[in-house]
Scaffold this motif. Sequence first.
Motif, PDB file in Angstrom:
ATOM      1  N   ALA A  78       0.160 -33.551  16.864  1.00 29.46           N
ATOM      2  CA  ALA A  78       0.963 -34.678  16.392  1.00 29.46           C
ATOM      3  C   ALA A  78       0.257 -35.533  15.348  1.00 29.46           C
ATOM      4  CB  ALA A  78       1.402 -35.540  17.564  1.00 29.46           C
ATOM      5  N   ARG A  79      -0.950 -35.970  15.613  1.00 32.09           N
ATOM      6  CA  ARG A  79      -1.585 -36.891  14.662  1.00 32.09           C
ATOM      7  C   ARG A  79      -1.852 -36.236  13.325  1.00 32.09           C
ATOM      8  NH1 ARG A  79      -7.848 -37.439  16.267  1.00 32.09           N
ATOM      9  NH2 ARG A  79      -8.077 -35.382  17.179  1.00 32.09           N
ATOM     10  N   PHE A  80      -2.205 -34.961  13.326  1.00 30.36           N
ATOM     11  CA  PHE A  80      -2.465 -34.261  12.068  1.00 30.36           C
ATOM     12  C   PHE A  80      -1.162 -33.943  11.341  1.00 30.36           C
ATOM     13  CE2 PHE A  80      -6.009 -33.119  14.946  1.00 30.36           C
ATOM     14  CZ  PHE A  80      -7.001 -33.853  14.299  1.00 30.36           C
ATOM     15  N   ALA A  81      -0.131 -33.584  12.087  1.00 34.41           N
ATOM     16  CA  ALA A  81       1.170 -33.296  11.491  1.00 34.41           C
ATOM     17  C   ALA A  81       1.759 -34.548  10.840  1.00 34.41           C
ATOM     18  CB  ALA A  81       2.122 -32.744  12.543  1.00 34.41           C
ATOM     19  N   LYS A  82       1.641 -35.678  11.508  1.00 34.80           N
ATOM     20  CA  LYS A  82       2.168 -36.925  10.949  1.00 34.80           C
ATOM     21  C   LYS A  82       1.422 -37.302   9.677  1.00 34.80           C
ATOM     22  CE  LYS A  82       4.050 -38.880  15.206  1.00 34.80           C
ATOM     23  NZ  LYS A  82       4.054 -40.030  16.110  1.00 34.80           N
ATOM     24  N   ARG A  83       0.111 -37.154   9.675  1.00 35.45           N
ATOM     25  CA  ARG A  83      -0.666 -37.443   8.473  1.00 35.45           C
ATOM     26  C   ARG A  83      -0.248 -36.523   7.331  1.00 35.45           C
ATOM     27  NH1 ARG A  83      -6.940 -36.696   8.686  1.00 35.45           N
ATOM     28  NH2 ARG A  83      -6.257 -34.559   8.968  1.00 35.45           N
ATOM     29  N   LYS A  84      -0.094 -35.242   7.628  1.00 38.42           N
ATOM     30  CA  LYS A  84       0.274 -34.270   6.594  1.00 38.42           C
ATOM     31  C   LYS A  84       1.632 -34.608   5.979  1.00 38.42           C
ATOM     32  CE  LYS A  84       0.838 -29.393   5.643  1.00 38.42           C
ATOM     33  NZ  LYS A  84       0.985 -28.057   6.153  1.00 38.42           N
ATOM     34  N   MET A 106      -1.347 -41.344  10.237  1.00 38.01           N
ATOM     35  CA  MET A 106      -0.164 -41.584   9.401  1.00 38.01           C
ATOM     36  C   MET A 106      -0.245 -42.982   8.793  1.00 38.01           C
ATOM     37  SD  MET A 106       3.869 -41.543  10.567  1.00 38.01           S
ATOM     38  CE  MET A 106       3.649 -42.775  11.864  1.00 38.01           C
ATOM     39  N   PHE A 107      -0.700 -43.950   9.581  1.00 43.19           N
ATOM     40  CA  PHE A 107      -0.868 -45.322   9.091  1.00 43.19           C
ATOM     41  C   PHE A 107      -1.873 -45.366   7.943  1.00 43.19           C
ATOM     42  CE2 PHE A 107       0.336 -47.915  13.169  1.00 43.19           C
ATOM     43  CZ  PHE A 107       1.631 -47.448  13.089  1.00 43.19           C
ATOM     44  N   GLU A 108      -2.975 -44.638   8.078  1.00 39.27           N
ATOM     45  CA  GLU A 108      -3.997 -44.623   7.028  1.00 39.27           C
ATOM     46  C   GLU A 108      -3.445 -44.093   5.716  1.00 39.27           C
ATOM     47  OE1 GLU A 108      -7.365 -42.394   8.366  1.00 39.27           O
ATOM     48  OE2 GLU A 108      -8.008 -43.944   9.775  1.00 39.27           O
ATOM     49  N   GLU A 109      -2.532 -43.142   5.777  1.00 40.95           N
ATOM     50  CA  GLU A 109      -1.975 -42.504   4.580  1.00 40.95           C
ATOM     51  C   GLU A 109      -0.834 -43.298   3.951  1.00 40.95           C
ATOM     52  OE1 GLU A 109      -3.064 -39.858   2.902  1.00 40.95           O
ATOM     53  OE2 GLU A 109      -4.709 -39.747   4.347  1.00 40.95           O
ATOM     54  N   SER A 110      -0.265 -44.245   4.675  1.00 39.75           N
ATOM     55  CA  SER A 110       0.928 -44.956   4.219  1.00 39.75           C
ATOM     56  C   SER A 110       0.576 -46.280   3.548  1.00 39.75           C
ATOM     57  CB  SER A 110       1.862 -45.216   5.408  1.00 39.75           C
ATOM     58  OG  SER A 110       2.278 -43.988   5.976  1.00 39.75           O
TER      59      SER A 110
END
Length: 156
Positions: A78-84, A106-110
Amino acid sequence: MKISIPGRFDLNIKNLLLDYNGTIALDGKLIKGVEKRLKLIKESGINIFVLTADTHGTVAEECESLPLQIKVFNNGEARFAKRKIAEELDGKLCAAIGNGFNDALMFEESALSIVILGNEGCSPVALRNADIVCKSIEDALDLFLNESRIIATLRG
């Protein structure tokens, strides 16, 4: 949605990334008031994505009438998929809302990240990576319907 944060930065939000369980749903059921707000946000021109491991297996049924795309993946990824997904959608154009450990990357990428401190609680890792903390999903979604609240919270 273009927002200028005085003394800080400009935001250009084209995509809203939403966690499902603990964020827009509780125990697999969509939280009351979410449907109406998501429709209004979509009408404003923002693309909406629900990113989930679908713990309760209810996301498709619960979201079938909503103007959004659903992305389902394995629990352990989940955490890697959301980031991707955030990366693929150009994170500089994304706002993300979640509550769990698996939302932190995901937060870091947004460009804008909002953590929900709701009935399910929130991960301290997600909390550390968030730009804004809201007590409910209704309050978080209302930020996109009244952008002056985002400005007031983030201004320099």
